[in-house]
Write a protein that holds these residues in place. Structure first.
Motif, short mmCIF file in Angstrom:
data_model
loop_
_atom_site.label_atom_id
_atom_site.label_comp_id
_atom_site.label_asym_id
_atom_site.label_seq_id
_atom_site.Cartn_x
_atom_site.Cartn_y
_atom_site.Cartn_z
N ALA A 1 -48.71 -6.12 99.09
CA ALA A 1 -48.73 -6.23 97.63
C ALA A 1 -50.14 -6.55 97.14
N SER A 2 -50.48 -6.01 95.99
CA SER A 2 -51.79 -6.28 95.38
C SER A 2 -51.69 -7.33 94.28
N GLY A 3 -50.47 -7.67 93.88
CA GLY A 3 -50.29 -8.65 92.82
C GLY A 3 -48.98 -9.37 92.94
N TYR A 4 -48.91 -10.55 92.30
CA TYR A 4 -47.70 -11.36 92.31
C TYR A 4 -47.64 -12.10 90.98
N VAL A 5 -46.61 -11.80 90.19
CA VAL A 5 -46.45 -12.38 88.86
C VAL A 5 -45.04 -12.96 88.77
N VAL A 6 -44.91 -14.15 88.19
CA VAL A 6 -43.57 -14.71 88.01
C VAL A 6 -43.04 -14.30 86.64
N LYS A 7 -41.71 -14.19 86.55
CA LYS A 7 -41.10 -13.61 85.35
C LYS A 7 -41.24 -14.47 84.10
N ASP B 1 -39.10 -6.36 91.85
CA ASP B 1 -38.46 -7.66 92.02
C ASP B 1 -38.36 -7.94 93.52
N VAL B 2 -38.17 -9.20 93.91
CA VAL B 2 -38.02 -9.52 95.33
C VAL B 2 -36.60 -9.21 95.79
N GLN B 3 -35.61 -9.80 95.14
CA GLN B 3 -34.23 -9.63 95.61
C GLN B 3 -33.55 -8.51 94.83
N CYS C 1 -42.91 -8.89 90.86
CA CYS C 1 -42.60 -9.60 89.60
C CYS C 1 -41.24 -10.25 89.79
N THR C 2 -41.22 -11.57 89.95
CA THR C 2 -40.00 -12.24 90.38
C THR C 2 -39.85 -13.62 89.76
N THR C 3 -38.65 -14.17 89.86
CA THR C 3 -38.41 -15.55 89.42
C THR C 3 -38.86 -16.54 90.48
N PHE C 4 -39.11 -16.06 91.71
CA PHE C 4 -39.42 -16.95 92.83
C PHE C 4 -40.90 -17.30 92.88
N SER C 5 -41.25 -18.47 92.34
CA SER C 5 -42.64 -18.93 92.40
C SER C 5 -42.78 -19.83 93.63
N ARG C 6 -42.65 -19.21 94.81
CA ARG C 6 -42.72 -19.95 96.07
C ARG C 6 -43.89 -19.44 96.90
N PRO C 7 -44.67 -20.37 97.43
CA PRO C 7 -45.82 -19.96 98.24
C PRO C 7 -45.46 -19.04 99.41
N GLY C 8 -44.31 -19.30 100.04
CA GLY C 8 -43.91 -18.48 101.18
C GLY C 8 -43.67 -17.03 100.80
N TYR C 9 -43.05 -16.82 99.63
CA TYR C 9 -42.83 -15.45 99.15
C TYR C 9 -44.16 -14.77 98.84
#
Length: 201
Positions: free
Chosen positions: A98-104, A54-56, A81-89
């Motif tokens: 990180a090798s991947g980014y998935v929203v929850k 998670d991010v936070q 794997c986070t709720t934050f679907s933000r380009p900056g994150y």
């Protein structure tokens, strides 16, 4: 078997992720962690192939932990794997290694696919977020403006920020003014809010 470490400070989310992944015959959930501080020791102990973070989280956030894992355990690939679907994150996560980014709110099959792809050495980014990130571009803030705005978001005065960052008060004011202009805000508090919402802080 793909050895997976899970880290999320919300117990229900952590349990749900573990349950979903344990249904896959080629996955082995080797650790379930509730704070960022615990991730590195657990990873060194369990030697996962994939860390799903998670991010936070309390202690250290997922982006800092990603960088920790890159240094200490480069064989472990990280997926945010986070709720934050933000380009900056997304940008900050990829910069951290990180090798991947998935929203929850992704479908479970998408998460499973992301883990398998990343395990083979590929990169996986939520398609909608990837398109949004490409349209948004990179953060307009310089590194120093980001530092100053981050300190301002914590409520410090110009003098406090100058002391913390070892800058003159005039330099802090200049960086704040520039950041306010770039975020098209009216105040430094609004600039900090907008930058945080964009994932730039």
């Amino acid at each position: 078997m793909i050895r997976v470490l899970l880290a999320d400070d919300q117990a229900l989310v952590l349990g749900a992720l573990a349950s979903v992944l344990r249904l896959e015959p080629d996955f082995d959930v080797v650790a379930e962690i509730g704070t960022g501080t615990e991730v590195l020791p657990a990873a060194l102990r369990t030697q996962p192939d994939i860390a799903l973070l998670d991010v936070q989280m309390p202690g250290r956030d997922g982006l800092a932990v990603t960088a920790d894992l890159q240094r200490a355990l480069p064989s472990c690939r990280t997926i945010i794997c986070t709720t934050f679907s933000r380009p900056g994150y997304l940008s900050r996560a990829l910069s951290a290694g990180a090798s991947g980014y998935v929203v929850k709110d992704s479908r479970p099959e998408q998460l499973v696919d992301a883990i398998r792809r990343v395990h083979t050495g590929l990169r996986f980014v939520d398609p909608a977020l990837a398109a949004e990130a490409q349209a948004a571009g990179a953060s307009p803030l310089t590194g120093r403006e980001t530092d100053v705005l981050r300190a301002a978001a914590e409520g410090g005065t110009v003098a406090d920020i100058a002391r913390e960052l070892r800058l003159s008060e005039g330099t802090v004011r200049n960086h704040l003014s520039s950041a306010i202009g770039k975020t098209q805000a009216r105040t430094r508090a609004e600039a900090a809010r907008l930058a945080e919402a964009s994932g730039w802080l």
